[in-house]
Design a protein around this motif. Structure first.
Motif, PDB file in Angstrom:
ATOM      1  N   LEU A 347      42.756  47.565  18.064  1.00 52.60           N
ATOM      2  CA  LEU A 347      41.392  47.114  18.356  1.00 52.60           C
ATOM      3  C   LEU A 347      41.338  45.626  18.666  1.00 52.60           C
ATOM      4  N   LYS A 350      40.783  45.295  22.279  1.00 57.47           N
ATOM      5  CA  LYS A 350      39.460  45.750  22.742  1.00 57.47           C
ATOM      6  C   LYS A 350      39.559  46.867  23.785  1.00 57.47           C
ATOM      7  N   ASN A 372      35.444  51.951   9.453  1.00 60.45           N
ATOM      8  CA  ASN A 372      34.807  51.219  10.553  1.00 60.45           C
ATOM      9  C   ASN A 372      35.709  51.160  11.783  1.00 60.45           C
ATOM     10  N   ASN A 375      35.997  54.668  13.471  1.00 64.02           N
ATOM     11  CA  ASN A 375      34.787  55.024  14.203  1.00 64.02           C
ATOM     12  C   ASN A 375      34.679  54.321  15.558  1.00 64.02           C
ATOM     13  N   CYS A 376      35.589  53.381  15.808  1.00 62.57           N
ATOM     14  CA  CYS A 376      35.647  52.732  17.129  1.00 62.57           C
ATOM     15  C   CYS A 376      36.605  53.461  18.068  1.00 62.57           C
ATOM     16  N   HIS A 377      37.184  54.574  17.592  1.00 67.88           N
ATOM     17  CA  HIS A 377      38.115  55.372  18.381  1.00 67.88           C
ATOM     18  C   HIS A 377      37.417  56.585  19.000  1.00 67.88           C
ATOM     19  N   MET A 401      32.332  53.578  24.422  1.00 69.64           N
ATOM     20  CA  MET A 401      32.587  52.929  23.136  1.00 69.64           C
ATOM     21  C   MET A 401      33.015  51.472  23.286  1.00 69.64           C
ATOM     22  N   LYS A 402      33.002  50.963  24.484  1.00 64.56           N
ATOM     23  CA  LYS A 402      33.465  49.592  24.723  1.00 64.56           C
ATOM     24  C   LYS A 402      32.681  48.572  23.908  1.00 64.56           C
ATOM     25  N   GLN A 404      31.005  48.991  21.179  1.00 60.81           N
ATOM     26  CA  GLN A 404      31.255  49.156  19.742  1.00 60.81           C
ATOM     27  C   GLN A 404      32.562  48.495  19.335  1.00 60.81           C
ATOM     28  N   ARG A 405      33.593  48.621  20.176  1.00 57.97           N
ATOM     29  CA  ARG A 405      34.871  47.969  19.870  1.00 57.97           C
ATOM     30  C   ARG A 405      34.723  46.449  19.891  1.00 57.97           C
ATOM     31  N   ASP A 407      32.016  44.714  19.283  1.00 53.82           N
ATOM     32  CA  ASP A 407      31.252  44.311  18.097  1.00 53.82           C
ATOM     33  C   ASP A 407      32.136  44.305  16.856  1.00 53.82           C
ATOM     34  N   PHE A 408      33.014  45.312  16.750  1.00 58.74           N
ATOM     35  CA  PHE A 408      33.931  45.378  15.613  1.00 58.74           C
ATOM     36  C   PHE A 408      34.867  44.176  15.608  1.00 58.74           C
TER      37      PHE A 408
END
Length: 449
Positions: A347, A350, A372, A375-377, A401-402, A404-405, A407-408
């Motif tokens: 991650l 990104k 967390n 959940n980015c996968h 999901m871009k 979300q990744r 933000d993580f």
């Protein structure tokens, strides 16, 4: 004897070889031993404060556990440190053959020498004996790459009571296995245990019998390369004309675990077919966990294992990479995996990533931090899911999901203070030693076995 569970034999062998009956399994004696060990660690830390040149030994059994490159290099550049790497014989008591152990030893030695680092193989060929590193090389600090009793007793934390011991976990801890990650006897004895985040420290404090008083949050040194904007990754991919999308498949080795089982054995053949299906558009790197091959040899035999690995090494649009993954990550377009550490580490790029799941509910496999990241996968439960990920996300660029990744990354991975983990470890070591001394009065509780 053949009917006795091999895992039981392994445990008995460890107790005998490491002399664990009293100091690890008898609460009153262990409590005294723990207190004595910590006092010796504090004394060792105090001696370092007055040492002009600090000799630091990094203990490494296999290349895949080497996650301290940035720290080693930072110490090389610092005139106060003299770092070197000690190659340990791996899994001495786990039933691997002598040939397997020697092969791993040679591969690890070559891995270190190719980096140009000072390398020590603590073996006297004339006497046919493994050398006492503390006696012959006099380290002031020892960095362990693993908390397990995978080598010989003279290379375990017990033997270095009067040398400052440090530990950085060999993987970014994402899986829910807190007792194994933070409450083995090693974790409770080691002088300084550096952790990835405050969330990991909170988890350690919940389960460690010493309340994790020896832990400090530094971040994870292995991820520094992903944060270095000046780093230019090496392209390790085959040249393809025209240029293909680049996807990593990184299966874990846990094919023999009851609780956390890799999906490899149910998808290994399908992945070859997928590689063939997308040969005109995608090239694949097969990047298995290094222990997977040893386990497959026990299940499949050497011939079938070699044949399978050779297919990945020789197909038109595939290749096999055994060591190193940072450059692969940085030059790839996506990854498919079922590895705990990679759940977080990839991650940092990104880029889109799929986790291959054995069941619909996987969240219980991960810790608070790991959930967390998981959940980015994108989650794969079938071959069709893998093919859809490759077609829609990798090739067509549909990547919902871009955000979300990203933000993580900002919330959990981007260091807010601008300091890299290796800088923190070196820069703050005096403060850590001072803190260790301040906590010396705290009563230690019994660590688990």
């Amino acid at each position: 004897m053949k009917n006795i569970d091999q895992s039981l034999l392994y445990k008995i062998r460890l107790v005998w070889e490491y002399k664990d009956v009293l100091r690890n399994h008898c609460p009153p004696i262990h409590r005294i031993f723990s207190q004595s060990f910590r006092k010796s660690q504090l004394d060792a830390a105090k001696r370092i404060q007055d040492t002009e040149c600090i000799r630091v030994a990094f203990f490494l059994p296999i290349p895949g556990m080497w996650k301290l490159d940035s720290l080693f290099q930072a110490m090389q550049k610092n005139p106060r440190y003299e770092p070197f790497i000690v190659v340990l014989p791996y899994s001495t008591y786990k039933g691997f053959s002598k040939a397997e152990i020697e092969s791993t030893l040679s591969r690890t030695e070559l891995f270190i020498k190719e980096k140009g680092y000072e390398c020590v193989v603590p073996y006297n060929k004339v006497a046919d004996q493994w050398i006492d590193v503390k006696k012959d090389y006099h380290p002031d600090v020892v960095f362990f790459c693993t908390p397990y009793k995978d080598s010989m007793p003279q290379y375990f934390v017990y033997h270095f009571q009067d040398v400052l011991t440090c530990y950085v976990q060999y993987s970014f801890c994402s899986l829910e296995n807190s007792n194994v990650n933070y409450n083995l006897i090693f974790h409770n004895l080691v002088g300084i245990h550096f952790l990835e985040s405050t969330i990991h420290q909170k988890m350690a404090r919940k389960v460690a019998r010493n309340k994790a008083v020896n832990t400090f949050v530094s971040g994870y040194p292995a991820t520094e390369i992903f944060l270095d904007r000046e780093y230019k990754p090496v392209n390790r991919w085959k040249i393809q004309r025209p240029t293909h999308k680049k996807v990593i498949w990184a299966p874990h080795h846990s094919i023999d675990y009851q609780n956390y089982v890799s999906i490899f054995l149910s998808i290994y053949d399908d992945m070859l077919h997928i590689a063939e299906k997308f040969k005109d558009e995608i090239q694949f790197v097969f990047k298995p966990h290094q222990t997977l091959k040893l386990k497959l040899q026990k299940i499949w035999g050497v011939e079938k294992t070699e044949e399978y690995y050779n297919k990945w090494a020789t197909m038109e649009n595939t290749q096999l990479v055994s060591d190193g993954y940072e450059d692969l990550f940085l030059t790839s377009d996506a990854m498919i995996h079922d590895c705990g550490s990679f759940t977080t580490e990839y991650l940092f790029t990104k880029k889109p990533v799929m986790y291959l799941c054995r069941s619909r509910d996987m969240t219980d496999k991960f810790n608070e931090f790991g959930v967390n990241a998981f959940n980015c996968h994108y989650h794969g439960y079938s071959v069709q899911d893998v093919e859809s990920f490759l077609q829609e996300v990798v090739l067509d660029g549909k990547d919902p999901m871009k955000a979300q990744r990203e933000d993580f990354f900002e919330a959990y991975l981007n260091p807010g203070d601008g300091l890299l983990p290796s800088q923190k470890i070196i820069q703050d070591i005096a403060l850590k030693i001072e803190y260790m001394m301040k906590t010396n009065h705290k009563k230690l509780e019994l660590p688990s076995a």
